[in-house]
Design an enzyme around this catalytic site. Structure first.
Site, mmCIF file in Angstrom:
data_model
loop_
_atom_site.group_PDB
_atom_site.id
_atom_site.type_symbol
_atom_site.label_atom_id
_atom_site.label_comp_id
_atom_site.label_asym_id
_atom_site.label_seq_id
_atom_site.Cartn_x
_atom_site.Cartn_y
_atom_site.Cartn_z
ATOM 1 N N GLU A 1 -10.390 -10.941 -1.671
ATOM 2 C CA GLU A 1 -11.656 -10.763 -2.370
ATOM 3 C C GLU A 1 -12.083 -11.969 -3.213
ATOM 4 O O GLU A 1 -13.269 -12.250 -3.333
ATOM 5 C CB GLU A 1 -11.566 -9.531 -3.297
ATOM 6 C CG GLU A 1 -11.494 -8.211 -2.577
ATOM 7 C CD GLU A 1 -12.838 -7.791 -2.017
ATOM 8 O OE1 GLU A 1 -13.832 -8.492 -2.269
ATOM 9 O OE2 GLU A 1 -12.890 -6.772 -1.313
ATOM 10 N N SER B 1 17.016 46.775 -19.379
ATOM 11 C CA SER B 1 18.334 46.711 -20.025
ATOM 12 C C SER B 1 18.693 45.328 -20.556
ATOM 13 O O SER B 1 19.831 45.110 -20.960
ATOM 14 C CB SER B 1 19.413 47.152 -19.021
ATOM 15 O OG SER B 1 19.226 48.494 -18.631
#
Length: 708
Positions: free
Chosen positions: A94, A355
């Protein structure tokens, strides 16, 4: 010579100097004007910094991300977290002179101008630098014109004045488009490759370089052929530039471009939502979770869903018992599973615990020294002032040891012990663990709370169970969604001896059939009507809780703690992949005895003789009225040595009474409600009185010696 004299004539020199000063003044004015204009119209950098909110684990690994308000995935990134080979390829493709120019590359502009002339005024390549592309990203414009290019150049100059090259590159790699609602290289790497961009292949790097040039036309999920052509064009450029060997270029070009777009990380969705709701302005939120553990437990939950009845969900929570930090939390079978109400976080739902509170009842009985693990207790039909508990299988086993009663989760023995230690005392101990049970409206705590007659969440239950991995002291759970730095539990739920005894009994329970055999102590529970199945387990450090049921609390015939939740518990410990920690060592002072070695008072709990049908009606349970709980009592030292006796005063109960001091029963019982006890010396002591019906009361006192 004559020409030289002419130049040096005073008039010429004066005009020359005046022209120079005028030019300098004009240049100064122009620069000043440009500076003022730059300050008056700065580039909108701050507006472009809106990022996705990210939720990370304790190591900074991404758990879940949220789109920006505009609906874009734009994740924050740092250059050091991106593959350097990709960055080098991007710059080479680029903007080769990115590191040296001042925002505009004159050579690139000359090349672009030549192409413009040669193509009849049509823009072929804009000669844009990365800085100019960043200018276009922060101020999007649709037109491609000379005026637009001039504006980009001006903005590029402004950006270069304000940011370093690395800052410019970072911002570009955060905002660049990669197709759809993906912005930034990090979001692109996660969506197209399913991983962070720290390590990319050559083919992947080339694709990420190509996409921002035409992100919609090259989207791999829609146009994979176009994406592959663009990627190979980048590879060819690298080959002609001599940056990458031909053999590597050839190999990378052969890889097909995947047409799949991966989903963004979506782990711990319920907790991430909670963290974001509590900190709406915070861009990065850190949880205590471990991403690997969280991912594996979520996968287990998802796999289990196919084996569960319709509309049934589950939740799991794993915590470090020594620190209270939550390591993984799974709120449902799947956040997006609407058929199982997956959006509801069931780790915080209040349900009947079945329980699972029984270990704390046994722990209090051990702490009071009214029983031993080998003490016998009756599992026979019993009536507690109209309350008639029955076992899960509706059968009875007769006379069993407390060890067997807890391991088999028998209901009647648990209620007998709860009557002896007192429901209110159980509640107060649970509060020491930072947990308050949800009781029926207007109802006083009764014996039914020992069998699930109250409400609790999975999160609170796991918090209570951290006591067994931490010598009786529970730890406040924290997951990072809120600050708990000031939360401190001052008192233990159980003393270390009682906690160890309970853990030792639970560690002997066999794993469910077909489950891996691992060193885990655990307890299961099934609520009334088969609405909830529970399992909570621990090693020497970690605590894992599992709940299974319907979010709407309707019954699920056939589910149970042992058959439904317990296998998940054991599989969860294995899947978590944590190193198993050994159980706590036996505390000093604990004596392990057989039933035959027990003092007479500890060999059998409950009524002496009779049919075994117990009624709580009649006289009240015994109470120590002196000394009061927590008292500091000063006793005189005798001339012959030792301390003078302490007079213990009682109310209620049915004699004869037996004193148990610091776990040691007295040799003789007394029918009087005043009992003399001579301590061995100064210090903390626990005094317990047990009456003939097995009911007990205890106080903790501190004895001081008076030497005068």
């Amino acid at each position: 010579m004559t020409a030289m004299k002419a130049v040096l004539r005073p008039g010429v020199v004066k005009r020359f100097c005046l022209a120079g000063l005028t030019g300098l003044a004009m240049a100064t004015i122009v620069l000043f004007a440009l500076d003022r204009a730059d300050r008056a119209y700065p580039p909108p950098l701050d507006a472009a910094r809106a990022l996705s909110t990210e939720v990370v684990d304790r190591d900074g690994l991404l758990l879940r991300a949220f789109t920006t308000p505009e609906g874009y995935w734009r994740l924050p990134m740092r250059l050091e977290e991106v593959d350097p080979d990709y960055i080098n390829m991007l710059i080479a493709y680029e903007d080769r002179r990115f590191r040296s120019h001042f925002g505009i590359d004159p050579l690139a502009m000359v090349r672009a101008f030549k192409q413009l002339i040669m193509n009849g005024g049509r823009i072929v390549s804009g000669g844009s630098t990365i800085t100019m592309q960043l200018a276009r990203l922060i101020e999007p414009r649709n037109e491609r014109s000379i005026a637009a290019k001039i504006r980009q150049m001006a903005r590029a100059l402004q950006i270069e004045r304000r940011l370093s090259k690395d800052e410019i590159l970072t911002l570009y790699l955060t905002l660049a488009p990669y197709g759809g609602n993906l912005e930034g290289v990090r979001a692109a790497s996660l969506a197209w490759f399913g991983r962070e961009p720290a390590k990319l292949s050559l083919a992947e790097s080339a694709l990420l370089v190509a996409l921002p040039q035409s992100p919609e036309a090259r989207r791999p999920d829609r146009y994979p052929a176009a994406a592959e052509i663009a990627r190979n064009r980048v590879l060819d450029r690298m080959l002609h530039a001599g940056l990458i060997p031909a053999s590597e270029i050839t190999r990378a070009s052969r890889f097909p471009v995947s047409a799949d777009r991966r989903a963004m990380p979506d782990l711990a969705a319920h907790t991430a939502d909670k963290a974001r709701a509590g900190n709406p302005d915070q861009q990065k939120l850190t949880l205590t979770l471990k991403r690997g553990v969280q991912s594996r437990l979520e996968k287990l939950a998802s796999e289990t869903a196919s084996r569960l009845p319709p509309r049934v969900s589950l939740s799991m929570l794993l915590a470090d018992g020594r620190t209270g930090e939550v390591l993984a939390t799974v709120g449902s079978t799947g956040y997006h599973n609407a058929g199982r109400s997956g959006a509801i976080d069931m780790t915080g739902a209040v349900r009947s615990p079945g329980s699972t509170l029984k270990p704390f009842i046994y722990g209090l009985a051990f702490e009071d020294a009214i029983v031993d693990p080998e003490t016998l207790i009756d599992d026979t039909p019993a009536d507690f002032a109209g309350y008639r508990p029955r076992n899960f299988d509706r059968g009875y086993m007769g006379e069993v040891s407390l060890r067997q009663a807890l391991q088999l989760s028998l209901n009647v023995p648990a209620v007998r012990l709860l009557e002896a230690v007192g429901p209110q005392r159980l509640l107060s101990r649970l509060k020491r663990g930072g947990v308050s049970l949800d009781l029926p409206p207007g109802g006083a705590p009764g014996l039914a709370i020992g069998l699930g007659g109250a409400g609790i969440s999975l999160r609170d239950l796991v918090q209570l169970y951290t006591a067994f991995a931490n010598e009786g002291r529970a730890k406040v759970l924290t997951d990072g969604t809120a600050s708990h730095s000031d939360a401190h539990l001052a008192h233990p739920v159980l003393d270390d001896k009682a906690s160890w005894r309970v853990g030792e009994i639970l560690s002997e329970i066999a794993a469910p059939q077909g489950s891996p055999r691992i060193p885990v102590a655990y307890k299961t529970g099934t609520s009334y009507g088969y609405r909830d199945a529970w399992a909570v387990g621990f090693d020497g450090r970690h605590v894992l809780g599992v709940w299974v049921g319907r979010p709407d609390a309707s019954p699920v015939p056939g589910i149970s703690g042992i058959a439904t939740a317990a296998p998940l518990l054991f599989e969860g410990f294995v899947r978590a992949g944590l190193e198993t920690a050994g159980f706590p060592a036996r505390p000093e002072g604990i004596v392990v005895r057989s039933r035959g070695e027990l003092p007479f008072a500890l060999r059998k709990f409950g009524p002496r003789g009779g049919s075994g049908l117990v009624s709580s009606a009649g006289s009240a349970a015994p109470t120590i009225v002196y000394p009061p709980e927590g008292a500091r009592v000063v006793l005189r030292e005798r001339h012959s040595g030792g301390l003078s006796p302490l007079v213990i005063k009682l109310q209620g109960g049915a004699g004869p009474y037996r004193l148990i001091a610091n776990g040691t029963p007295s040799k003789r019982a007394s029918r009087r409600k005043t009992i003399n006890w001579t301590p061995d010396g100064a210090g903390a002591s626990t005094l317990t009185i047990m009456d003939d019906r097995g009911r007990a009361t205890s106080v903790n006192v501190f004895i001081e010696a008076d030497t005068f």
